[in-house]
Write a protein that holds these residues in place. Structure first.
Motif, PDB file in Angstrom:
ATOM      1  N   PRO A 104      51.875  31.714  38.523  1.00  0.00           N
ATOM      2  CA  PRO A 104      50.614  32.208  39.085  1.00  0.00           C
ATOM      3  C   PRO A 104      49.540  32.368  38.019  1.00  0.00           C
ATOM      4  CG  PRO A 104      52.351  33.850  39.274  1.00  0.00           C
ATOM      5  CD  PRO A 104      52.976  32.633  38.733  1.00  0.00           C
ATOM      6  N   ARG A 105      48.298  32.237  38.447  1.00  0.00           N
ATOM      7  CA  ARG A 105      47.181  32.407  37.526  1.00  0.00           C
ATOM      8  C   ARG A 105      46.981  33.883  37.226  1.00  0.00           C
ATOM      9  NH1 ARG A 105      43.114  28.463  37.032  1.00  0.00           N
ATOM     10  NH2 ARG A 105      41.611  30.119  36.779  1.00  0.00           N
ATOM     11  N   GLU A 106      46.213  34.132  36.177  1.00  0.00           N
ATOM     12  CA  GLU A 106      45.910  35.505  35.793  1.00  0.00           C
ATOM     13  C   GLU A 106      44.754  36.036  36.639  1.00  0.00           C
ATOM     14  OE1 GLU A 106      45.410  37.622  31.528  1.00  0.00           O
ATOM     15  OE2 GLU A 106      44.286  35.822  31.848  1.00  0.00           O
ATOM     16  N   LYS A 107      43.779  35.190  36.823  1.00  0.00           N
ATOM     17  CA  LYS A 107      42.597  35.557  37.602  1.00  0.00           C
ATOM     18  C   LYS A 107      42.288  34.409  38.553  1.00  0.00           C
ATOM     19  CE  LYS A 107      41.063  38.086  33.710  1.00  0.00           C
ATOM     20  NZ  LYS A 107      40.547  37.856  32.379  1.00  0.00           N
ATOM     21  N   PRO A 108      41.605  34.678  39.642  1.00  0.00           N
ATOM     22  CA  PRO A 108      41.260  33.571  40.535  1.00  0.00           C
ATOM     23  C   PRO A 108      40.299  32.598  39.846  1.00  0.00           C
ATOM     24  CG  PRO A 108      40.203  35.603  41.235  1.00  0.00           C
ATOM     25  CD  PRO A 108      41.159  35.967  40.160  1.00  0.00           C
ATOM     26  N   HIS A 211      42.289  40.415  48.743  1.00  0.00           N
ATOM     27  CA  HIS A 211      43.496  39.593  48.734  1.00  0.00           C
ATOM     28  C   HIS A 211      44.390  39.991  49.895  1.00  0.00           C
ATOM     29  CE1 HIS A 211      42.175  37.974  45.110  1.00  0.00           C
ATOM     30  NE2 HIS A 211      42.388  39.037  44.366  1.00  0.00           N
TER      31      HIS A 211
ATOM     32  N   SER B  88      47.575  40.890  31.736  1.00  0.00           N
ATOM     33  CA  SER B  88      48.059  40.651  33.089  1.00  0.00           C
ATOM     34  C   SER B  88      49.571  40.731  33.176  1.00  0.00           C
ATOM     35  CB  SER B  88      47.567  39.307  33.602  1.00  0.00           C
ATOM     36  OG  SER B  88      48.121  38.299  32.840  1.00  0.00           O
ATOM     37  N   MET B 108      50.133  40.840  36.879  1.00  0.00           N
ATOM     38  CA  MET B 108      48.954  41.155  37.683  1.00  0.00           C
ATOM     39  C   MET B 108      48.262  39.854  38.081  1.00  0.00           C
ATOM     40  SD  MET B 108      48.725  44.422  37.279  1.00  0.00           S
ATOM     41  CE  MET B 108      48.268  45.800  36.371  1.00  0.00           C
ATOM     42  N   PHE B 109      47.566  39.932  39.187  1.00  0.00           N
ATOM     43  CA  PHE B 109      46.658  38.844  39.555  1.00  0.00           C
ATOM     44  C   PHE B 109      45.329  39.490  39.905  1.00  0.00           C
ATOM     45  CE2 PHE B 109      44.841  36.234  43.049  1.00  0.00           C
ATOM     46  CZ  PHE B 109      44.479  35.161  42.262  1.00  0.00           C
ATOM     47  N   ASP B 110      44.290  39.105  39.196  1.00  0.00           N
ATOM     48  CA  ASP B 110      42.961  39.666  39.440  1.00  0.00           C
ATOM     49  C   ASP B 110      43.007  41.200  39.316  1.00  0.00           C
ATOM     50  OD1 ASP B 110      40.331  39.561  39.909  1.00  0.00           O
ATOM     51  OD2 ASP B 110      40.452  39.339  42.072  1.00  0.00           O
ATOM     52  N   TYR B 111      43.697  41.676  38.306  1.00  0.00           N
ATOM     53  CA  TYR B 111      43.814  43.111  38.009  1.00  0.00           C
ATOM     54  C   TYR B 111      44.509  43.898  39.117  1.00  0.00           C
ATOM     55  CZ  TYR B 111      40.353  41.797  34.538  1.00  0.00           C
ATOM     56  OH  TYR B 111      39.697  41.174  33.515  1.00  0.00           O
ATOM     57  N   HIS B 112      45.329  43.240  39.914  1.00  0.00           N
ATOM     58  CA  HIS B 112      46.135  43.962  40.896  1.00  0.00           C
ATOM     59  C   HIS B 112      47.582  43.529  40.731  1.00  0.00           C
ATOM     60  CE1 HIS B 112      42.855  45.811  43.036  1.00  0.00           C
ATOM     61  NE2 HIS B 112      42.222  44.664  43.013  1.00  0.00           N
TER      62      HIS B 112
END
Lengths: 356, 306
Positions: A104-108, A211, B88, B108-112
């Motif tokens: 999975p990515r770290e951020k979108p 999300h 993350s 984490m993904f997008d700080y969640h």
């Protein structure tokens, strides 16, 4: 023909012996590799019985397993196209492929900048940008000059030393000052629009997309509500109460705060409490423990049912224990059934259903 | 003009660069990990956190003070830390009567919080306990997962993915083969996960591939899985989504079959079959009259009759 074949086999065997055995590793199932991550996945079940042994034996087993796997991974890595870094003298460097294992990515992924007001309008009207040359022919100077900026073609109107007074204008009015003022206003308006566009883009970015959460249990929802409650500037102090929310909002950690009755104050309530206590102590009837009573009842019923079926004793015990827990949870709300359950039921099945 | 006042722009170039570094990017930076010590962590858990920090070093942040939080009950403080240090991945260590020697590893993904898995430490040997040469800091480890258990249940599959994410380090285009020094080996058997860390010794073997010998360097952990919090399928799918710009462009008219053979489709103009040269035979030879007629019909020469 047969002789040739035997020779071939022998040659192959000799060649195999030449290669050290330790470089070759036999595995039942082939390993899966992702060389971009230097990763190997071994689907073979490890020797469970050997690993159950004592400490040193297990360690040596694990190390042997690891050695075999690393050897296989190394074989793949040394097969990769390699070259010497910094000419011939440098170390051998292998080129790794792209990582294949999906993580999975770290951020979108980054979102595109929202269009400015003008871009929106232009799109609506179908206005397309057209290219203009940056140089234009200046008739007066007889040379190519910039369309804009320093030494622009036609001269900078802001630097003009002469301004025409339009017909019907006030002759006393300073036309040059008027031009300067108009220019200043245009610049200010442009800046304002720029900031507006910035603010609009900021507002769009400030509310990120939510999300998906999937199914949330009752507990998780309660937690989310509790966190949301205290997430205001005043830590939820002035938050209005929701319809079925408890009067005493739980603390941030979710624990209950201990509160004592005031020492002085409501005398009537205090008197009532004490009298209630005395009444309980004086009464002949024993105070009823509903949970215990229900458990006793259920156990007896189960015992009867089991005896009727002729089951083993051990199983009966197990069932009784399992069912003990169920009414315990209910005991808080199940006051209605209390008096009925207190009575001992005569022998016979189906009693439970009637009471419930 | 309220909205205008709220736009906070960086005042210096440095602040701008700092914020740009944290923005979402097309190709992402290496994930950073934060190692958090819980409210009550015993010496084992503290040592584990220190050792994992030593393994992860350039890409990790250590929170050494007591942090009284329970990630499975309230994730807000983790999210706050994640935003603060732009990490993350996290590893949270705690110890209590109900769950002794507890580690929570998550991402984490997008700080969640996306996934987190609670692991109990049953046995631990520290880096310090084994006296020998260690690997240099920042070595990219080789990761090996052994055992069919890692493929059987969703929880183990996610744990595998999480551990790969946690330990894989930076993505590199090239690697020095002599620098492959460190192996992390995870074995899942009998409901336990054995994490071992070895140093690789490359020995001569007489052929191109060296013979591998391993030396234990620690830390080694025997772990058991406890509680898990896995992301819902929708969210996990969303986090896996690749931006369109990164996807390789599809090449037209080229296809592959299962065996890896490449097929190309070629577009050609229609061939004029009337001018096709067939086999030359005396009987099919054109007469000079025909030849001249094809040329344009104006032939001064007279034809000889056969």
């Amino acid at each position: 023909m047969a002789a040739v074949r035997v020779e071939e086999v022998l040659a192959a065997a000799a060649q195999e012996q030449q290669q050290p055995r330790s470089v070759q590793v036999e595995k039942e199932l082939e390993l899966e590799f992702d060389l971009g991550n230097l990763l190997a996945l071994d689907p073979n079940p490890p020797p469970a019985a050997a690993l159950r042994g004592a400490g040193p034996r297990r360690e040596s087993q694990l190390r042997a397993l690891a050695r075999d796997n690393v050897q296989l991974l190394a074989a793949r890595l040394w097969e990769l196209p390699a070259e010497r870094a910094d000419g011939a003298a440098g170390p051998l460097v292998a080129r790794l492929p792209e990582p294949a294992f999906r993580l999975p990515r770290e951020k979108p992924p980054p979102r595109p900048r929202p269009p400015t007001r003008w871009e929106q309008f232009a799109r609506l009207k179908g206005i397309r940008r057209r290219k203009r040359t940056s140089l234009v022919w200046d008739e007066q100077a007889k040379e190519w000059r910039r369309r804009w900026g320093y030494r622009r073609a036609g001269g900078d109107p802001a630097r003009a030393w002469l301004a025409e007074v339009p017909a019907g204008a006030d002759p006393e009015e300073d036309q040059l000052a008027k031009l300067r003022r108009a220019k200043r206003e245009r610049v200010a308006r442009n800046e304002l629009n720029r900031l507006r566009n910035l603010a609009r883009a900021h507002r769009a970015a400030a509310a990120p997309p939510l999300h998906p959460t999937g199914h949330q249990s009752r507990q998780e929802l309660g937690l989310a509500a509790r966190v949301a409650r205290v997430s205001t500037a005043s830590l939820g102090r002035f938050q209005p109460r929701l319809p079925k929310e408890p009067a005493e909002p739980p603390s941030r950690d979710g624990g209950k705060k201990r509160r004592f009755q005031p020492l002085l104050g409501d005398l009537a309530a205090e008197r009532g409490r004490q009298l209630e206590l005395l009444r309980g102590m004086n009464s002949k009837k024993p105070a009823l423990d509903i949970t215990r009573a229900v458990n006793k009842q259920l156990r007896e019923e189960d015992a009867e049912a089991a005896a009727a079926k002729g089951k083993k004793r051990a199983q009966r015990g197990k069932r009784g224990r399992r069912q003990q827990q169920r009414p315990g949870k209910r005991s808080g709300g199940g006051k209605k059934g209390g008096p009925a359950r207190r009575q001992q039921r005569p022998v016979g099945g189906g009693g439970r259903r009637k009471k419930a | 003009m309220d909205a205008l006042d709220r736009v906070v722009k960086p005042k210096t170039k440095r602040a701008k660069r700092f914020l740009e570094k944290r923005e979402p990017k097309l190709t992402e930076n290496t994930k950073n990990a934060m190692l958090i010590k819980g409210g009550n962590a015993n010496s084992t858990v503290t040592e584990v956190l220190k050792d994992i920090y030593a393994l992860k070093k350039p890409f990790a942040v250590m929170y050494k003070k007591k942090n009284i939080t329970r990630p499975f009950e309230d994730q807000t403080s983790l999210e706050f830390f994640s935003k603060k240090s732009d990490c993350s991945l996290f590893l949270f260590g705690s110890h209590n009567k109900k769950r002794p020697n507890n580690l929570i590893v998550g991402r984490m993904f997008d700080y969640h919080v996306l996934d987190m898995i609670e692991l109990g430490i049953e046995n631990f040997v520290s880096l310090k306990d084994i006296k020998n040469n260690k690997c240099p800091e920042g070595t990219k480890p080789m990761l090996i997962f052994a055992g069919d258990t890692f493929d059987l249940s969703e929880e183990y599959r996610r744990l595998k993915s999480l551990l790969i994410d946690f330990f894989r380090g930076p993505t590199v285009p090239n690697i020095r083969l002599a620098g492959l020094e460190h192996v992390l080996h995870f074995t899942a058997v009998d409901g336990k996960i054995y994490m071992r860390s070895y140093k690789v010794l490359l020995k001569k073997s007489g052929c191109k591939i060296p013979r591998i010998e391993l030396e234990d360097i620690g830390p080694s952990l025997d772990l058991v899985m406890r509680r898990t919090h896995l992301a819902s399928d929708d969210l996990y799918k969303l986090s896996l989504k690749q931006p369109k710009a990164l996807k390789p462009k599809k090449k037209k008219n080229i296809s592959h079959d299962v065996f890896g053979t490449t097929y190309g489709r070629i577009h050609m103009q229609k061939q004029d079959l009337s001018k096709l040269q067939t086999r030359k035979m005396k009987g099919l030879k054109k007469r000079p009259a025909e030849k001249s007629a094809e040329d344009g019909g104006i032939s001064p020469k007279k034809t000889k009759s056969v």
